[in-house]
Motif scaffolding. Sequence first.
Motif, PDB file in Angstrom:
ATOM      1  N   LEU A 322       0.847  -1.185   0.000  1.00 18.92           N
ATOM      2  CA  LEU A 322       0.000   0.000   0.000  1.00 18.92           C
ATOM      3  C   LEU A 322       0.883   1.237   0.000  1.00 18.92           C
ATOM      4  O   LEU A 322       1.776   1.389   0.851  1.00 18.92           O
ATOM      5  CB  LEU A 322      -0.900   0.002   1.242  1.00 18.92           C
ATOM      6  CG  LEU A 322      -1.821  -1.216   1.405  1.00 18.92           C
ATOM      7  CD1 LEU A 322      -2.620  -1.097   2.703  1.00 18.92           C
ATOM      8  CD2 LEU A 322      -2.762  -1.348   0.225  1.00 18.92           C
ATOM      9  N   TYR A 323       0.688   2.111  -0.951  1.00 18.30           N
ATOM     10  CA  TYR A 323       1.513   3.315  -1.057  1.00 18.30           C
ATOM     11  C   TYR A 323       0.620   4.547  -1.112  1.00 18.30           C
ATOM     12  O   TYR A 323      -0.532   4.497  -1.510  1.00 18.30           O
ATOM     13  CB  TYR A 323       2.407   3.247  -2.298  1.00 18.30           C
ATOM     14  CG  TYR A 323       1.652   3.298  -3.602  1.00 18.30           C
ATOM     15  CD1 TYR A 323       1.414   4.514  -4.245  1.00 18.30           C
ATOM     16  CD2 TYR A 323       1.164   2.132  -4.189  1.00 18.30           C
ATOM     17  CE1 TYR A 323       0.707   4.562  -5.447  1.00 18.30           C
ATOM     18  CE2 TYR A 323       0.461   2.175  -5.382  1.00 18.30           C
ATOM     19  CZ  TYR A 323       0.237   3.388  -6.010  1.00 18.30           C
ATOM     20  OH  TYR A 323      -0.471   3.437  -7.179  1.00 18.30           O
ATOM     21  N   THR A 333      10.625   1.143  -7.394  1.00 16.87           N
ATOM     22  CA  THR A 333      10.612   0.028  -8.346  1.00 16.87           C
ATOM     23  C   THR A 333      11.621  -1.034  -7.966  1.00 16.87           C
ATOM     24  O   THR A 333      11.360  -2.237  -8.067  1.00 16.87           O
ATOM     25  CB  THR A 333      10.897   0.548  -9.764  1.00 16.87           C
ATOM     26  OG1 THR A 333       9.901   1.503 -10.123  1.00 16.87           O
ATOM     27  CG2 THR A 333      10.892  -0.596 -10.779  1.00 16.87           C
ATOM     28  N   ALA A 334      12.784  -0.607  -7.489  1.00 14.28           N
ATOM     29  CA  ALA A 334      13.821  -1.559  -7.091  1.00 14.28           C
ATOM     30  C   ALA A 334      13.348  -2.418  -5.927  1.00 14.28           C
ATOM     31  O   ALA A 334      13.605  -3.636  -5.873  1.00 14.28           O
ATOM     32  CB  ALA A 334      15.102  -0.823  -6.723  1.00 14.28           C
ATOM     33  N   LEU A 335      12.648  -1.820  -4.959  1.00 10.48           N
ATOM     34  CA  LEU A 335      12.121  -2.592  -3.831  1.00 10.48           C
ATOM     35  C   LEU A 335      11.107  -3.639  -4.294  1.00 10.48           C
ATOM     36  O   LEU A 335      11.108  -4.779  -3.838  1.00 10.48           O
ATOM     37  CB  LEU A 335      11.469  -1.649  -2.817  1.00 10.48           C
ATOM     38  CG  LEU A 335      12.413  -0.833  -1.918  1.00 10.48           C
ATOM     39  CD1 LEU A 335      11.615   0.196  -1.126  1.00 10.48           C
ATOM     40  CD2 LEU A 335      13.171  -1.758  -0.969  1.00 10.48           C
ATOM     41  N   VAL A 336      10.228  -3.219  -5.211  1.00  6.96           N
ATOM     42  CA  VAL A 336       9.217  -4.143  -5.723  1.00  6.96           C
ATOM     43  C   VAL A 336       9.871  -5.293  -6.479  1.00  6.96           C
ATOM     44  O   VAL A 336       9.528  -6.477  -6.303  1.00  6.96           O
ATOM     45  CB  VAL A 336       8.221  -3.394  -6.619  1.00  6.96           C
ATOM     46  CG1 VAL A 336       7.261  -4.388  -7.292  1.00  6.96           C
ATOM     47  CG2 VAL A 336       7.434  -2.358  -5.816  1.00  6.96           C
ATOM     48  N   GLU A 337      10.849  -4.959  -7.342  1.00  7.46           N
ATOM     49  CA  GLU A 337      11.526  -5.986  -8.125  1.00  7.46           C
ATOM     50  C   GLU A 337      12.290  -6.956  -7.238  1.00  7.46           C
ATOM     51  O   GLU A 337      12.408  -8.149  -7.555  1.00  7.46           O
ATOM     52  CB  GLU A 337      12.484  -5.330  -9.133  1.00  7.46           C
ATOM     53  CG  GLU A 337      11.799  -4.565 -10.248  1.00  7.46           C
ATOM     54  CD  GLU A 337      10.959  -5.471 -11.128  1.00  7.46           C
ATOM     55  OE1 GLU A 337      11.321  -6.658 -11.284  1.00  7.46           O
ATOM     56  OE2 GLU A 337       9.937  -4.992 -11.658  1.00  7.46           O
ATOM     57  N   GLY A 343      10.541 -14.462  -5.650  1.00  9.80           N
ATOM     58  CA  GLY A 343       9.493 -15.439  -5.940  1.00  9.80           C
ATOM     59  C   GLY A 343       8.124 -15.061  -5.430  1.00  9.80           C
ATOM     60  O   GLY A 343       7.209 -15.899  -5.452  1.00  9.80           O
ATOM     61  N   MET A 344       7.957 -13.816  -4.984  1.00 11.13           N
ATOM     62  CA  MET A 344       6.672 -13.387  -4.449  1.00 11.13           C
ATOM     63  C   MET A 344       5.793 -12.792  -5.545  1.00 11.13           C
ATOM     64  O   MET A 344       6.294 -12.192  -6.500  1.00 11.13           O
ATOM     65  CB  MET A 344       6.873 -12.344  -3.344  1.00 11.13           C
ATOM     66  CG  MET A 344       7.708 -12.826  -2.180  1.00 11.13           C
ATOM     67  SD  MET A 344       7.848 -11.567  -0.876  1.00 11.13           S
ATOM     68  CE  MET A 344       6.226 -11.684  -0.139  1.00 11.13           C
ATOM     69  N   ARG A 345       4.485 -12.980  -5.386  1.00 15.69           N
ATOM     70  CA  ARG A 345       3.518 -12.305  -6.249  1.00 15.69           C
ATOM     71  C   ARG A 345       3.125 -11.008  -5.560  1.00 15.69           C
ATOM     72  O   ARG A 345       2.583 -11.039  -4.444  1.00 15.69           O
ATOM     73  CB  ARG A 345       2.289 -13.190  -6.476  1.00 15.69           C
ATOM     74  CG  ARG A 345       2.577 -14.477  -7.248  1.00 15.69           C
ATOM     75  CD  ARG A 345       1.345 -15.371  -7.264  1.00 15.69           C
ATOM     76  NE  ARG A 345       0.989 -15.754  -5.906  1.00 15.69           N
ATOM     77  CZ  ARG A 345      -0.231 -16.163  -5.551  1.00 15.69           C
ATOM     78  NH1 ARG A 345      -1.210 -16.206  -6.444  1.00 15.69           N
ATOM     79  NH2 ARG A 345      -0.480 -16.501  -4.304  1.00 15.69           N
ATOM     80  N   VAL A 346       3.383  -9.907  -6.216  1.00 17.64           N
ATOM     81  CA  VAL A 346       3.254  -8.601  -5.580  1.00 17.64           C
ATOM     82  C   VAL A 346       2.189  -7.779  -6.307  1.00 17.64           C
ATOM     83  O   VAL A 346       2.148  -7.739  -7.540  1.00 17.64           O
ATOM     84  CB  VAL A 346       4.599  -7.836  -5.604  1.00 17.64           C
ATOM     85  CG1 VAL A 346       4.448  -6.470  -4.936  1.00 17.64           C
ATOM     86  CG2 VAL A 346       5.685  -8.659  -4.912  1.00 17.64           C
ATOM     87  N   ARG A 347       1.360  -7.108  -5.517  1.00 18.18           N
ATOM     88  CA  ARG A 347       0.369  -6.206  -6.087  1.00 18.18           C
ATOM     89  C   ARG A 347       0.487  -4.851  -5.405  1.00 18.18           C
ATOM     90  O   ARG A 347       0.660  -4.768  -4.184  1.00 18.18           O
ATOM     91  CB  ARG A 347      -1.035  -6.763  -5.893  1.00 18.18           C
ATOM     92  CG  ARG A 347      -2.128  -5.827  -6.422  1.00 18.18           C
ATOM     93  CD  ARG A 347      -3.406  -6.558  -6.644  1.00 18.18           C
ATOM     94  NE  ARG A 347      -4.535  -5.650  -6.872  1.00 18.18           N
ATOM     95  CZ  ARG A 347      -5.712  -6.045  -7.345  1.00 18.18           C
ATOM     96  NH1 ARG A 347      -5.899  -7.319  -7.642  1.00 18.18           N
ATOM     97  NH2 ARG A 347      -6.695  -5.178  -7.512  1.00 18.18           N
ATOM     98  N   LEU A 348       0.387  -3.789  -6.202  1.00 18.89           N
ATOM     99  CA  LEU A 348       0.491  -2.418  -5.709  1.00 18.89           C
ATOM    100  C   LEU A 348      -0.884  -1.782  -5.700  1.00 18.89           C
ATOM    101  O   LEU A 348      -1.613  -1.846  -6.688  1.00 18.89           O
ATOM    102  CB  LEU A 348       1.427  -1.598  -6.607  1.00 18.89           C
ATOM    103  CG  LEU A 348       2.809  -2.204  -6.895  1.00 18.89           C
ATOM    104  CD1 LEU A 348       3.598  -1.291  -7.829  1.00 18.89           C
ATOM    105  CD2 LEU A 348       3.563  -2.450  -5.607  1.00 18.89           C
ATOM    106  N   GLY A 367      10.440   5.930   1.672  1.00 18.18           N
ATOM    107  CA  GLY A 367      11.425   5.210   0.864  1.00 18.18           C
ATOM    108  C   GLY A 367      11.669   3.787   1.293  1.00 18.18           C
ATOM    109  O   GLY A 367      12.654   3.178   0.869  1.00 18.18           O
ATOM    110  N   ALA A 368      10.823   3.237   2.150  1.00 14.63           N
ATOM    111  CA  ALA A 368      11.040   1.874   2.614  1.00 14.63           C
ATOM    112  C   ALA A 368       9.705   1.187   2.820  1.00 14.63           C
ATOM    113  O   ALA A 368       8.665   1.830   2.974  1.00 14.63           O
ATOM    114  CB  ALA A 368      11.840   1.874   3.921  1.00 14.63           C
ATOM    115  N   LEU A 369       9.751  -0.155   2.833  1.00 11.40           N
ATOM    116  CA  LEU A 369       8.560  -0.943   3.127  1.00 11.40           C
ATOM    117  C   LEU A 369       8.481  -1.148   4.623  1.00 11.40           C
ATOM    118  O   LEU A 369       9.318  -1.835   5.224  1.00 11.40           O
ATOM    119  CB  LEU A 369       8.614  -2.298   2.392  1.00 11.40           C
ATOM    120  CG  LEU A 369       8.566  -2.229   0.870  1.00 11.40           C
ATOM    121  CD1 LEU A 369       8.767  -3.607   0.272  1.00 11.40           C
ATOM    122  CD2 LEU A 369       7.256  -1.640   0.407  1.00 11.40           C
TER     123      LEU A 369
END
Length: 376
Positions: A322-323, A333-337, A343-348, A367-369
Amino acid sequence: MDLFLDRLKDEERVTFALRGLYEQHGYKKVRVHKFEEYSLYIDNKNFLKTENIITFMDLDGKLLALRPDVTLSIVKNLDAHKNGSFEKLYYMEKVYRLSRQTHSYKEISQIGLECIGDLDACAAIEVIRLAAESLSAVDDRYLLDLSHMGFLAGLLEPLEIDQELKQEIARCIRQKDRFELGLLLRRAGLPDECCERLMQIPLLYGSFAKVLPAARALAVTDGMNAALDELETLYSAFAGTPLAKRLNIDFSVVNDLDYYNGLIFQGYVEGIPRAVLTGGRYDNLLHKFGKEKGAMGFAIYLDELEHFYQREAEDDADLLILYDRIDDYAAFTALVEEKIAAGMRVRLERTAPPGFRCKQILRYQNGALTGEVPTC
């Protein structure tokens, strides 16, 4: 590649495996039109597994139909003069038929293959082996029932009866309806000895060791014995292998006498009451199109597998991020990649969608999760 395969649904994984199997054996993928002239299906209606065909008129006033069958289209467009001993083709197509479950029209996915040419025992053995391996790709608990049109045809051929009666006899045998078969034979006035043999055919089911001797005892024509010889040759190719335990004979497996000849078969997997694979040799169909070749193939009904692969509802994603505000898109983008590479399925999303299922929710802040919240 392993990660990609892990993400495939079971049905998709089977399709992927079957494509590799067929191409490994030299079969080339072919595409056919979604619709053909309606006359193609009317002229060959006994070959079809459905009488309900979706039709429409094109702008030239020609009556067309959505394809209920793939093999007819392949045969129609086959180049009969093409050099080479075999045409080895496979397809992944959809056909349009009434669903056996819902009784409404449905787009049904099929995958199958056709081997066309001067067929011999080697070619037939290959097709049967590929049919068995196709079933094994679905589930190890499978059975492949084999029959031979020559056995019934050899018994009926000497009889002075019309083709319509022969087809009715075949229908009763196919349905294992011995009561109606007996009534039909008595009304036809056939000799008692012939009636007794025909009444035994629906009972000829089981292992090769059990059924072949019983069938030999009923064989009274060269055609019947030739059919049994071919089945015996086929079985000998698999004797001593794990596949031999998966093969049965079932002489109630009978298709239309005008189109099919030689070996025919049906495949089953545990947990599905209907055949998921059907096939056979259909030289007569090619001859009706003026093509003097042999042909043998099979199709797998992928819609049947939808009921086979029942699974618990799976999560929509592994991680929901959640952003609100993103100052550095490159860093975000780098964090998501990084998560995807793990191996995770990620949704924004900006907010969690109603009813969304996931294993973990993180917020993107500064700037961080951070800020893990309860899962959906």
